[in-house]
Design a protein around this motif. Sequence first.
Motif, short mmCIF file in Angstrom:
data_model
loop_
_atom_site.label_atom_id
_atom_site.label_comp_id
_atom_site.label_asym_id
_atom_site.label_seq_id
_atom_site.Cartn_x
_atom_site.Cartn_y
_atom_site.Cartn_z
N THR A 7 -25.87 -13.00 -63.81
CA THR A 7 -27.01 -13.55 -63.06
C THR A 7 -26.68 -13.71 -61.57
OG1 THR A 7 -27.52 -14.84 -65.00
CG2 THR A 7 -28.59 -15.55 -62.98
N ARG A 25 -22.59 -12.95 -58.13
CA ARG A 25 -23.10 -12.89 -59.50
C ARG A 25 -22.25 -13.75 -60.40
NH1 ARG A 25 -26.06 -8.47 -61.61
NH2 ARG A 25 -26.97 -7.14 -60.02
N SER A 52 -24.26 -12.29 -68.53
CA SER A 52 -25.59 -12.05 -67.94
C SER A 52 -25.50 -11.49 -66.52
CB SER A 52 -26.39 -13.34 -67.90
OG SER A 52 -25.87 -14.21 -66.92
#
Lengths: 433, 177
Positions: B129, B122, B127
């Motif tokens: 992401t 990640r 975020s």
Amino acid sequence: MDLLTISLTIFGLLALFLGSGIWVGISLFLVGMAAFSIFTGSPTLKILSNILWNNTSGSTMMALPLFIFMGEILFRSKISENLFKGLSPWMNNFPGRLIHVNIAASALFAAVSGSSAATTATVGKITLPELLKRNYNMSLCLGSLAGAGTLGFLIPPSLVMLVYGIVSGVSIGKLFIAGIIPGVILATAFSLYAMLRCAVNPDLAPRGDLQYGWGDRIKTIPQLLPVLTLILLVLGSIYKGWATPTEAAAVGVIGALFFAAISRSIDGKAFRDAVLGAVKTSCMIMLIVCGASFLSVAVGYLGIPAELTAFISTLGLSKYQLIIILSIMYIILGFMLDGFSMIVMSLPLALPLIKAAGFDPLWFGIYLVIMIEIAQITPPVGFNLFVINGLVDINIFRIALYALPSFIIMLLVTALITVYPEIVLALPNMMIR
Amino acid sequence: MEKFARLCEGISRASGVIAGIMMLAGLSLVMIEILIRTLFSMTLYITEEFTGYLMVGITFLALAYTLNEKGHIRMVFLHTVLKGRARALLDIYAYAAGLAFSSVITFTTACFFWDSVVLQSRSMQISGTYLAIPQFFMPLGAFVMTLQFAAHLGRSIVRLRTAAGEDRGIESSALGR
């Protein structure tokens, strides 16, 4: 294997791949892969994928396609056409007359576009037919356009400065601001040369039937406003620290779209072409940047830059001797390579040398941009020559001959900024305060 | 062969168009950031991170389109000097080198992407992401470029065998615009 043999092998491979017509970006990768695989025991593919990810996933990179997009929109709009109409009344009374429109329009367009080929193409497609129709001297017209068109790289925003900033770690905002004074000096020098030649021989730029008064000049101001507004928006926001280069580029794109829309000079097709043109050019540059980054990691891993710096320092060269040697090297490279390749291929070796000699990397960025501008007008590979050849269908070697005075002027300006580096550093230093 | 080459061209163009859309998405994101910062003194927090991801997509997805549009720079001295069979042979050499390069890039970026999938990597940003999402564009774009190189290579071989007309043009003079 000793380092000299390794260096010569790497150089030989690079010359072989480039010379045999393999794409520049791919050649850099292939040589990097060969260097890693043959001379080191490092995991080549792991390093390769990490470099690809790290070089493409930086947010600063987004400034690249956005600045190109802005230039593509302006190239396709009527804004450039209005530059000629807007500048002509202001220039017509100087010796050289509309030749100065070539130079002033290039300088102004350069301040909203990051590329010299775009500047040359946009200005040339408007000015050349007008100047040649009025029986202006062909050599002076083409030579001044070839030289002034290169301002696209020196007057910010500049794609070359973006790439230099990304590769060298120098602040892109400061590089942009540092280019302003040398850019103005260069444009003024081009104009002075045209004035001088036309003062000696007025037939080079015939008076014709065009007469303008102050009323005409004032009436043309609205035609210049879009470009002046864009310059203020883009450069002003960077200088004042209100925006990063990426944000300034985005604002510039919106501004260019706005002015193109109100002048009804952009339709769906032109917009689509501008988007794809921007994507294409930025992809080409990114492949070269990634390839060069990979090769420079390989070269750095082998210890070549450190060894070269140590060797050069034993020669006891003065600062100026080093710059003269580098300038000769860059002029030779410029005959064969484009500007982006010149920067990324030479920087891993040149930057440590420059730092060791006591030059400011910010100053070196501007010096390098002028060297790349010179490369734009030296055959057989000179992109401004190609662009002008596309406009007037004259042999590129002849155009290069016409551009020879611009070549000499650029060398003189290089000497000037080398002796007086404050010319480059004054504005960025004021930014700090 | 021609059918395959046309299919590859279509895929390359579609890939280039997606890259263009990503650039417009990046432009929108940066503009929204500027607007909300100016008007509401707020930030999206993800602008820098996501424009970086979009840039990965733009670069890789445009690779094949740029190749097809003769957008990648190369020295063309030999190309301009050689004619007919010799030029077709030079094309085969260059496209074969390109095919080898793009195959390696496809393989290594696919491994890179798959590592992120397996490790569920990640982003360290706010975020969080999944990095495999933006990293997917790397092998995808490289694979499309591999297809495009294969198509160009195939065409060049056919041209050599049939002594058909030469490849359409060489790298354009508008490069670097």
